[in-house]
Design a protein around this motif. Structure first.
Motif, short mmCIF file in Angstrom:
data_model
loop_
_atom_site.label_atom_id
_atom_site.label_comp_id
_atom_site.label_asym_id
_atom_site.label_seq_id
_atom_site.Cartn_x
_atom_site.Cartn_y
_atom_site.Cartn_z
N ARG A 126 0.80 -1.22 0.00
CA ARG A 126 0.00 0.00 0.00
C ARG A 126 0.84 1.26 0.00
N GLU A 127 0.49 2.16 -0.93
CA GLU A 127 1.08 3.49 -0.98
C GLU A 127 2.61 3.44 -0.95
N GLN A 128 3.15 2.55 -1.78
CA GLN A 128 4.61 2.44 -1.88
C GLN A 128 5.08 3.12 -3.16
N VAL A 143 2.17 2.66 -5.72
CA VAL A 143 1.41 1.47 -6.09
C VAL A 143 0.53 1.02 -4.93
N ASN A 144 -0.62 0.48 -5.28
CA ASN A 144 -1.54 -0.16 -4.34
C ASN A 144 -1.91 -1.51 -4.94
N PHE A 145 -1.35 -2.58 -4.38
CA PHE A 145 -1.66 -3.93 -4.86
C PHE A 145 -2.35 -4.68 -3.72
N ILE A 169 -11.64 -4.02 1.82
CA ILE A 169 -12.10 -2.64 1.95
C ILE A 169 -10.87 -1.80 2.24
N PHE A 170 -10.76 -0.65 1.60
CA PHE A 170 -9.64 0.24 1.94
C PHE A 170 -9.77 0.57 3.42
N PRO A 171 -8.66 0.62 4.14
CA PRO A 171 -8.77 0.68 5.60
C PRO A 171 -9.44 1.92 6.17
N LEU A 228 -11.99 5.68 5.47
CA LEU A 228 -12.62 6.77 4.73
C LEU A 228 -11.79 8.00 5.06
N HIS A 229 -11.34 8.70 4.04
CA HIS A 229 -10.36 9.77 4.31
C HIS A 229 -10.37 10.83 3.22
N ILE A 230 -9.71 11.94 3.50
CA ILE A 230 -9.30 12.85 2.44
C ILE A 230 -7.78 12.73 2.35
N ASP A 231 -7.24 13.09 1.20
CA ASP A 231 -5.80 12.88 1.02
C ASP A 231 -4.99 13.95 1.76
N ASP A 232 -3.78 13.54 2.08
CA ASP A 232 -2.87 14.39 2.84
C ASP A 232 -2.44 15.61 2.01
N PHE A 281 -4.90 11.16 -8.70
CA PHE A 281 -5.23 10.61 -10.01
C PHE A 281 -4.91 9.12 -9.92
N ILE A 282 -5.96 8.34 -9.79
CA ILE A 282 -5.79 6.91 -9.47
C ILE A 282 -6.12 6.08 -10.71
N THR A 283 -5.21 5.23 -11.10
CA THR A 283 -5.40 4.42 -12.31
C THR A 283 -5.46 2.94 -11.93
N ASP A 330 -11.14 -4.69 -10.72
CA ASP A 330 -12.09 -3.59 -10.50
C ASP A 330 -11.91 -3.01 -9.11
N LYS A 331 -12.33 -1.77 -8.96
CA LYS A 331 -12.31 -1.16 -7.62
C LYS A 331 -13.49 -0.20 -7.51
N GLU A 332 -14.27 -0.37 -6.47
CA GLU A 332 -15.38 0.55 -6.25
C GLU A 332 -14.94 1.71 -5.37
N TRP A 363 -14.01 13.25 0.27
CA TRP A 363 -13.81 12.08 1.11
C TRP A 363 -13.98 10.83 0.25
N HIS A 364 -13.15 9.84 0.47
CA HIS A 364 -13.28 8.63 -0.33
C HIS A 364 -12.75 7.41 0.40
N THR A 365 -13.29 6.27 -0.01
CA THR A 365 -12.74 4.99 0.41
C THR A 365 -13.02 4.03 -0.74
N THR A 366 -12.44 2.84 -0.68
CA THR A 366 -12.62 1.93 -1.81
C THR A 366 -12.92 0.51 -1.32
N LYS A 367 -13.56 -0.24 -2.22
CA LYS A 367 -13.79 -1.67 -1.96
C LYS A 367 -13.34 -2.43 -3.20
O1 LIG Z 1 -6.62 3.01 -4.50
C1 LIG Z 1 -7.29 2.93 -3.46
O2 LIG Z 1 -7.86 1.90 -3.10
C2 LIG Z 1 -7.42 4.14 -2.61
C3 LIG Z 1 -6.21 4.94 -2.69
C4 LIG Z 1 -6.30 6.17 -1.88
O3 LIG Z 1 -7.34 6.72 -1.69
C5 LIG Z 1 -5.06 6.74 -1.35
O4 LIG Z 1 -4.01 6.12 -1.52
O5 LIG Z 1 -5.13 7.79 -0.75
#
Ligand SMILES: O=C(O)CCC(=O)C(=O)O
Ligand SMILES: [Fe+2]
Length: 301
Positions: free
Chosen positions: A106-108, A154-156, A161-163, A165-169, A175-177, A182-184, A244-248
């Motif tokens: 995560r976030e590497q 990278v996020n593999f 569930i993304f750990p 619900l947050h806003i980014d730092d 810009f997430i690709t 799939d990712k909700e 605010w966002h989170t993902t599944k």
């Molecule tokens: O890609 C994701 O699942 C969420 C990524 C995200 O929101 C983040 O890294 O801040």
């Protein structure tokens, strides 16, 4: 929305397909062939999210698969949220059928984990430019803080569930690709913040799973209106600062994130640094300096 493969994580920890989602009042546009000018006018400056289906078609990263990583980096050690792992074991874990969340790479920074793959994420999409995060500000602490966010990450992971619900730092846009799987995304506009139980002085919500909130503890959350989208392989989402966002993730997912700061959100970055700099004495000076730099850079285009 309806033609997407939607799913939700239910209480007993499995995903189930759902055909009717909670009603949403607005949806997120999905665009191809979006000109940079229209992107700026409709999404970047008004801070509206958008899914772009063709921003990264030329990236070699569109060919990434879990199997390819397993073969190419089998004995490489990677840092996951469950500790250091060999890449082949990690890929086995994130491709396994399991109801337990597997490890998360995560976030590497791509540059650190897979430096040989930097060419796979070229050419840089126009939508993430200009990006001021990688610039030289002549002051060590500012450079370190901003430059750290300038790396593509990278996020593999496997089904999870993304750990949080947050806003980014740092007031950045993301810009997430999605490269594989799939990712909700479950997304809340900034005006929904009063219902999201923000942790004081932090960028996280106290709500862990937005589909199973404890409404006794968080009654106002019932009023929160989300937008939902499923990002498929090859698609990117522009997530503006303050949203605010989170993902599944329903299965194996390989994705990357680019953080963006420029004239459209520089004020948020300066505010963030002012409040979190830890340099009480220098904060006003840094703030003044960064505001001035922002004005100069905006003028220079
Ligand atoms: O890609 C994701 O699942 C969420 C990524 C995200 O929101 C983040 O890294 O801040
Ligand atoms: Fe995020």
């Amino acid at each position: 929305m309806r033609d997407l493969n939607n799913y939700k994580m239910n209480k007993s920890s499995g995903f189930e397909n759902v055909s009717d989602l909670r009603s949403v009042e607005e949806t997120i546009d999905k665009r191809a062939n979006l000109s940079y000018e229209e992107f700026c006018a409709k999404y970047l400056f008004p801070r509206k999210p958008v899914v772009i289906t063709d921003a990264t078609v030329k990236w070699k990263a569109s060919q990434w698969t879990p199997q390819w990583f397993k073969e190419r980096y089998s004995d490489k050690i990677v840092k996951t949220d469950q500790g250091d792992m060999r890449m082949d074991g990690f890929i086995d874990a994130i491709t396994a059928e399991s109801s337990e969340p597997g490890p998360f790479l995560r976030e590497q920074p791509l540059e650190e984990v897979f430096p040989d793959l930097m060419d796979d994420v070229l050419p840089t999409p126009r939508y993430v430019l200009p990006n001021w995060l990688g610039d030289n500000y002549l002051i060590g602490p500012i450079n370190r803080r901003l430059n750290r966010e300038s790396h593509i990450e990278v996020n593999f992971c496997g089904r999870r569930i993304f750990p949080y619900l947050h806003i980014d730092d740092l007031g950045v846009h993301a810009f997430i690709t999605q490269h594989y799987g799939d990712k909700e995304f479950i997304v809340y506009p900034p005006d929904q913040e009063p219902y999201l139980y923000r942790v004081e002085n932090d960028r996280f919500s106290q709500i862990k799973d937005v589909d199973n909130p404890d409404l006794n503890k968080f009654p106002l959350f019932a009023k929160a209106k989300a937008m939902r989208i499923v990002l498929h392989a090859g698609e990117s989402v522009f997530m503006p600062c303050g949203w605010w966002h989170t993902t599944k993730v329903p299965g194996t997912s390989l994705s990357t994130v680019i953080s963006i700061s420029n004239s459209s959100n520089w004020a948020e970055l300066v505010k963030h640094l002012k409040n979190n700099s830890g340099h009480r004495l220098f904060a006003p000076v840094f703030t003044f300096y960064l505001k001035a730099i922002g004005k100069m850079k905006s003028l220079m285009g």
